[in-house]
Design a protein around this motif. Structure first.
Motif: not given
Length: 259
Positions: A106-118
């Motif tokens: 569906t998308v060209d970019v996925v951003i995941n900033f300061q979340v994966i540690e949660h």
């Protein structure tokens, strides 16, 4: 609380789970997170972007200034309502990061900033990001560096974190899902923050943590210095560049490609 940007009337409460713009006491952490959005926003130019775990929404709105479109996704309904009201450029949706409510490719970019540690199931989340990206799409992840954020601890210092990562562990997580790692960068204190570190007993971070743990009043000089921090006070460097050791970084920033 002192405000520096934004309107306190429509601000989300500061719980420690997410950073909030507009609070003097929170400004160091806000700027440390904001710098990654600013320096990497151009990777989103003219592209369809998902921010998986958009939090307060300031980052998704920043990216919306250059992207073709930005979908923001968050699990907290109050946060979704806040983003919808405050950042109309963001297509905000409610959903679970372990089951992204988007079709394949569906998308060209996925951003995941300061979340994966949660997240409890980080591998499942990364697999979902791989699924919703188009071939050649970019996955950009930032997270506190476990080595410097929770040094010598078996469990994360932040009670909202489930599992923190070092650079090798983050690389393994991404590559195991099928991503190709393009680069691993680190967030470091620049020259101005090095001066503030020296002024506050060797670490302006530790000075802030001590106030939070003790629930003590802020010394006037510390509050003034924290409120004055800007994104330009941080360096974002690729591993090994300018003699920067990635294991010394404050935050890790991985850029990975879906083949």
């Amino acid at each position: 609380m002192s405000t520096i940007v934004g309107d306190p009337e429509d601000a989300l409460p500061l719980t420690g789970e997410r950073t909030i713009p507009g609070l003097a006491e929170e400004n160091y952490w806000f700027r440390r997170h904001e710098v990654v959005y600013q320096r990497l926003a151009d990777r989103c130019r003219g592209r369809d972007v998902l921010e998986a775990g958009c939090g307060e929404g300031y980052g998704a709105d920043l990216v919306a200034g250059v992207a073709r479109g930005v979908i923001g996704l968050d699990y907290d309904e109050a946060t979704v309502a806040h983003v919808r009201a405050r950042y109309p450029r963001v297509d905000i949706r409610h959903g679970n990061l372990a089951e992204l409510p988007l079709a394949n490719g569906t998308v060209d970019v996925v951003i995941n900033f300061q979340v994966i540690e949660h997240l409890w199931d980080q591998a499942q989340f990364v697999a979902e990001c791989f699924r919703v990206l188009r071939p050649g799409g970019v996955f950009m992840v930032s997270t506190p560096n476990r080595i410097t954020f929770s040094p010598g601890r078996d469990t994360p210092l932040n009670p909202f974190h489930t599992r923190e990562l070092n650079a090798a562990e983050l690389t393994e997580l991404l590559e195991s899902a099928g991503f190709t790692l393009e680069s691993m960068l680190g967030v470091f204190h620049g020259a101005g923050l090095a001066v503030l570190d020296a002024r506050h007993g060797g670490s302006i971070i530790e000075a802030q943590v001590q106030r939070a743990v003790a629930d003590a009043p802020w010394p006037e000089q510390l509050l003034t210095d924290v409120a004055a921090v800007r994104t330009d006070d941080f360096d974002l460097e690729e591993a090994g560049r300018n003699n920067r050791n990635i294991d010394d970084s404050l935050d890790l920033v991985a850029i990975a490609i879906r083949p």
